[in-house]
Design a protein around this motif. Structure first.
Motif, PDB file in Angstrom:
ATOM      1  N   UNK A 130      39.475  42.450  51.649  1.00 31.77           N
ATOM      2  CA  UNK A 130      40.197  41.735  50.594  1.00 31.77           C
ATOM      3  C   UNK A 130      39.321  41.503  49.381  1.00 31.77           C
ATOM      4  N   UNK A 131      39.630  42.190  48.271  1.00 32.71           N
ATOM      5  CA  UNK A 131      38.885  42.039  47.021  1.00 32.71           C
ATOM      6  C   UNK A 131      39.610  41.033  46.131  1.00 32.71           C
ATOM      7  N   UNK A 132      38.891  40.017  45.644  1.00 33.19           N
ATOM      8  CA  UNK A 132      39.490  38.972  44.822  1.00 33.19           C
ATOM      9  C   UNK A 132      38.699  38.808  43.523  1.00 33.19           C
ATOM     10  N   UNK A 133      39.338  38.199  42.537  1.00 28.91           N
ATOM     11  CA  UNK A 133      38.663  37.962  41.274  1.00 28.91           C
ATOM     12  C   UNK A 133      37.570  36.917  41.461  1.00 28.91           C
ATOM     13  N   UNK A 134      36.461  37.111  40.791  1.00 21.93           N
ATOM     14  CA  UNK A 134      35.311  36.225  40.958  1.00 21.93           C
ATOM     15  C   UNK A 134      35.565  34.825  40.417  1.00 21.93           C
ATOM     16  N   UNK A 135      36.528  34.700  39.486  1.00 19.82           N
ATOM     17  CA  UNK A 135      36.811  33.383  38.905  1.00 19.82           C
ATOM     18  C   UNK A 135      38.108  32.772  39.420  1.00 19.82           C
ATOM     19  N   UNK A 136      38.775  33.437  40.354  1.00 23.72           N
ATOM     20  CA  UNK A 136      40.000  32.896  40.932  1.00 23.72           C
ATOM     21  C   UNK A 136      41.246  33.085  40.092  1.00 23.72           C
ATOM     22  N   UNK A 192      34.552  41.163  40.693  1.00 29.29           N
ATOM     23  CA  UNK A 192      35.262  40.916  41.947  1.00 29.29           C
ATOM     24  C   UNK A 192      34.276  40.578  43.049  1.00 29.29           C
ATOM     25  N   UNK A 193      34.776  39.917  44.084  1.00 30.36           N
ATOM     26  CA  UNK A 193      34.024  39.690  45.298  1.00 30.36           C
ATOM     27  C   UNK A 193      34.924  40.042  46.474  1.00 30.36           C
ATOM     28  N   UNK A 194      34.332  40.253  47.630  1.00 31.63           N
ATOM     29  CA  UNK A 194      35.097  40.647  48.810  1.00 31.63           C
ATOM     30  C   UNK A 194      35.015  39.563  49.875  1.00 31.63           C
ATOM     31  N   UNK A 195      36.160  39.234  50.439  1.00 27.77           N
ATOM     32  CA  UNK A 195      36.207  38.256  51.529  1.00 27.77           C
ATOM     33  C   UNK A 195      35.431  38.791  52.733  1.00 27.77           C
ATOM     34  N   UNK A 196      35.058  37.912  53.650  1.00 25.17           N
ATOM     35  CA  UNK A 196      34.297  38.354  54.823  1.00 25.17           C
ATOM     36  C   UNK A 196      35.026  39.319  55.745  1.00 25.17           C
ATOM     37  N   UNK A 197      36.338  39.518  55.538  1.00 26.98           N
ATOM     38  CA  UNK A 197      37.034  40.514  56.364  1.00 26.98           C
ATOM     39  C   UNK A 197      36.624  41.935  56.011  1.00 26.98           C
TER      40      UNK A 197
END
Length: 388
Positions: free
Chosen positions: A347-353, A339-344
């Motif tokens: 918000x944690x999102x999948x690294x591959x979308x 996972x990666x986190x948006x600059x906010x």
């Protein structure tokens, strides 16, 4: 970088602002923000220590971007500035965030409601030991969980294409205060909303905004309510309109994995076994379990021991005992577990979308198994496969 003391923009003294990190009165401002002409509130901090602690996320605001993003960490106000350059993993983007929603002063609230900092959690012995709950604590948590379930069901009933996640937040917020409860996420660590809404590849901690849900989306709604001194916590992932079969399979597999873990809960079971059970089930479907987030203890505190990782071969220490209360909440990704986190910062999102699904229940360990304190009620709206 050091802060400029008593700096101001547009004639407004820094002392009239609030710290972007801890909400205290701000006396300093980021010189780079001043140089770039960015809005005054995001650049305000109460001390060098707060500025340094926030620097990793704050410095992203200095990078130019083609979009507008609203951040709402100061009560009652929104602020906008360009989205920083970021390697987005899919077409999904954040949208405008509405102002902070107020909670009536008459409603009992946790300590972080005003400061954004959960001091009671940070200082509690419950972070290092797992208490056996008293009858009063159990009943209090049971009531908070029932309230949380009823609130989630109201949010679920309103999900359809065209509805914004901000509207879901409004429904949750109003339903929560209507029963005399406080929405646990609101201002917890400065989280700006009353519920987490995680769409498509968002794993968790999505901030409700003005983006309308689209036909084919999936959305997780994570509700927590602080009621009469106790927290309840649960979440479910819902379909929006006509959703593809792969997403439906991901959602159903995630709930099945949670149920298999729940079925294994009883005194004497090691916490780490939950990860083995969950990973084995989702792995057979070709999915992976997120490792960055875990289940947690809950009662009079929103988060405490134990921590329950959902992935296999984890190193969680301890065994379950009658009277313990905790959540299990696996996050399952269609692709990589990373996972990666948006600059906010949330918000944690999948690294591959690729898409992610999650389900959560709060559980009480009993003599022979467990009680699901957040279980679905006869009045709960059906999940997609129950409508067929």
């Amino acid at each position: 970088m050091a802060l400029d003391s008593e700096q101001a923009q547009d004639g407004q003294p820094a002392s009239d602002l609030m710290c972007a990190r801890c909400q205290k009165a701000a006396k300093l401002q980021c010189p780079k923000c001043l140089e770039l002409g960015l809005p005054k509130q995001p650049s305000a901090f109460c001390s060098q220590d707060c500025f340094k602690a926030a620097w990793t996320s704050h410095k992203q605001a200095h990078k130019p971007g083609p979009h507008t993003w609203a951040f709402v960490t100061q009560k009652g106000r929104g602020r906008t500035f360009s989205i920083p350059s970021f390697e987005w993993t899919s077409p999904l983007r954040p949208a405008m965030v509405s102002p902070y929603r107020e909670v009536p002063e008459s409603i009992p609230r946790p300590d972080y409601a005003d400061t954004g900092i959960p001091y009671s959690e940070m200082e509690s012995k419950q972070q290092s030991m797992v208490p056996i709950r008293t009858a009063k604590q159990i009943e209090g948590t049971r009531q908070a969980c029932l309230v949380s379930r009823q609130i989630l069901d109201k949010a679920h009933a309103g999900i359809r294409p065209g509805v914004t996640t901000d509207e879901i937040d409004r429904v949750v917020h109003e339903a929560t205060i209507a029963v005399g409860a406080y929405p646990s996420p609101l201002n917890y660590g400065n989280f700006p909303k009353s519920v987490c809404t995680s769409v498509n590849e968002v794993i968790c901690h999505g901030i409700p905004d003005q983006r309308p849900l689209q036909n084919g989306d999936i959305v997780n709604v994570d509700v927590s309510a602080y009621y009469k001194g106790f927290h309840g916590d649960l979440n479910e992932t819902f379909v929006v309109g006509e959703v593809d079969d792969d997403s439906k399979r991901l959602i159903r597999t995630t709930l099945e994995a949670l149920q298999k873990a729940i079925d294994a809960v009883k005194p004497g079971v090691r916490y780490r076994e939950m990860g083995d059970i969950i990973s084995q089930h989702v792995g057979l479907q070709g999915y992976q379990v997120v490792r960055s987030y875990c289940g947690h203890g809950i009662c009079d505190l929103f988060h405490c021991a134990p921590n329950l990782p959902h992935y296999a071969h984890n190193k969680a220490v301890g065994i379950m005992k009658e009277g313990q209360i905790f959540t299990i909440e696996p996050m399952v990704n269609a692709g990589t577990y990373r996972d990666i986190t948006w600059p906010d910062g949330w918000t944690a999102v999948t690294a591959d979308g690729k898409r992610s699904a999650q389900f959560e229940h709060t559980l009480l360990v009993t003599a022979s198994g467990c009680e699901v304190l957040t279980k679905r009620q006869p009045s709960s709206p059906p999940l997609w496969w129950e409508e067929q």
